[in-house]
Design a protein around this motif. Structure first.
Motif, PDB file in Angstrom:
ATOM      1  N   ILE A  65       1.048  -1.347  -0.076  1.00  0.00           N
ATOM      2  CA  ILE A  65      -0.001   0.075   0.020  1.00  0.00           C
ATOM      3  C   ILE A  65       0.782   1.246   0.007  1.00  0.00           C
ATOM      4  O   ILE A  65       0.541   2.395  -0.521  1.00  0.00           O
ATOM      5  N   LEU A  66       1.887   1.484   0.577  1.00  0.00           N
ATOM      6  CA  LEU A  66       2.951   2.127   0.814  1.00  0.00           C
ATOM      7  C   LEU A  66       4.002   2.286  -0.523  1.00  0.00           C
ATOM      8  O   LEU A  66       4.456   3.560  -0.962  1.00  0.00           O
ATOM      9  N   LEU A  67       4.336   1.391  -0.910  1.00  0.00           N
ATOM     10  CA  LEU A  67       5.236   1.168  -1.996  1.00  0.00           C
ATOM     11  C   LEU A  67       5.005   1.049  -3.381  1.00  0.00           C
ATOM     12  O   LEU A  67       5.754   1.356  -4.348  1.00  0.00           O
ATOM     13  N   THR A  68       3.750   0.521  -3.715  1.00  0.00           N
ATOM     14  CA  THR A  68       3.423   0.314  -5.210  1.00  0.00           C
ATOM     15  C   THR A  68       2.468   1.424  -5.716  1.00  0.00           C
ATOM     16  O   THR A  68       1.698   1.840  -5.015  1.00  0.00           O
ATOM     17  N   ASP A  69       2.479   1.619  -6.776  1.00  0.00           N
ATOM     18  CA  ASP A  69       1.746   2.423  -7.523  1.00  0.00           C
ATOM     19  C   ASP A  69       1.601   2.009  -9.237  1.00  0.00           C
ATOM     20  O   ASP A  69       2.232   1.060  -9.561  1.00  0.00           O
ATOM     21  N   GLU A  70       0.890   2.914  -9.854  1.00  0.00           N
ATOM     22  CA  GLU A  70       1.078   2.521 -11.271  1.00  0.00           C
ATOM     23  C   GLU A  70       1.989   3.168 -12.082  1.00  0.00           C
ATOM     24  O   GLU A  70       1.896   3.563 -13.487  1.00  0.00           O
TER      25      GLU A  70
END
Length: 201
Positions: A65-70
């Motif tokens: 939730i803190l580390l991944t994005d698109e």
């Protein structure tokens, strides 16, 4: 022929993006106010007004939730758009530092909190190493295509992993020392160090 305008995401995609954003916002708020250990899946779900199963469906690993994005696909696309004759290190400098500038411009508090948790929480730092490896594979693929090499070539993998690893360590160093300095300037200095080596006294 005129280029077609970009397709607007459908309703389902927009709802999914909204849910992911709500989960992230709730997680950052809980972690900032009560600490990472207090940001349990159940509390995140309640704060985001979703079910715990929804949280785990979107983020099977809580640290993600803190580390991944698109943004990995965007990073790869921007790297591919750099001049073909540019030095690979300079291409990575331009793309990665711009991503950090954007993060500070759009989510300054979240960016600082993420760095602090990376420095303080071993599980967060370990997961960040895992997610950085996936970013590295995408960037290595772009660099390899430019050079006419295989993404699995040792030199390509080592080079990309070394750059990302150095930037990760600089970010942790910044967090461990109070986050007072300009992180972008430190990262820029890090790339200079990779290029020339440490200055001799």
């Amino acid at each position: 022929m005129a280029a077609e305008p970009p397709t607007r995401p459908g309703l389902r995609e927009r709802k999914k993006a909204k849910t992911r954003a709500a989960i992230r916002k709730a997680t950052y708020r809980l972690a900032a106010e009560h600490g990472w250990e207090a940001a349990t899946t159940d509390r995140i779900a309640a704060a985001a007004e979703v079910s715990p199963s929804t949280v785990t469906r979107y983020f099977p690993v809580r640290e993600d939730i803190l580390l991944t994005d698109e943004n990995d696909a965007l990073l790869e696309a921007r790297l591919r758009a750099r001049p073909a004759d540019e030095e690979p290190l300079e291409s990575l400098r331009a793309v990665l530092l711009e991503a950090v500038r954007t993060a500070f411009a759009e989510e300054p508090e979240e960016t600082r909190l993420r760095a602090r948790l990376m420095a303080e929480i071993p599980a967060v730092r370990a997961r960040f190493t895992d997610t950085t490896a996936e970013t590295g594979r995408r960037l290595a693929r772009a660099l390899a295509d430019r050079a006419g090499r295989s993404p699995g070539d040792l030199e390509v993998r080592v080079f990309t992993a070394a750059v990302l690893g150095a930037l990760r360590e600089t970010t942790v160093h910044w967090a461990e020392h109070g986050r007072a300095d300009d992180l972008v300037a430190l990262l820029d200095r890090t790339v200079d160090t990779l290029k020339a080596g440490p200055a001799l006294p």
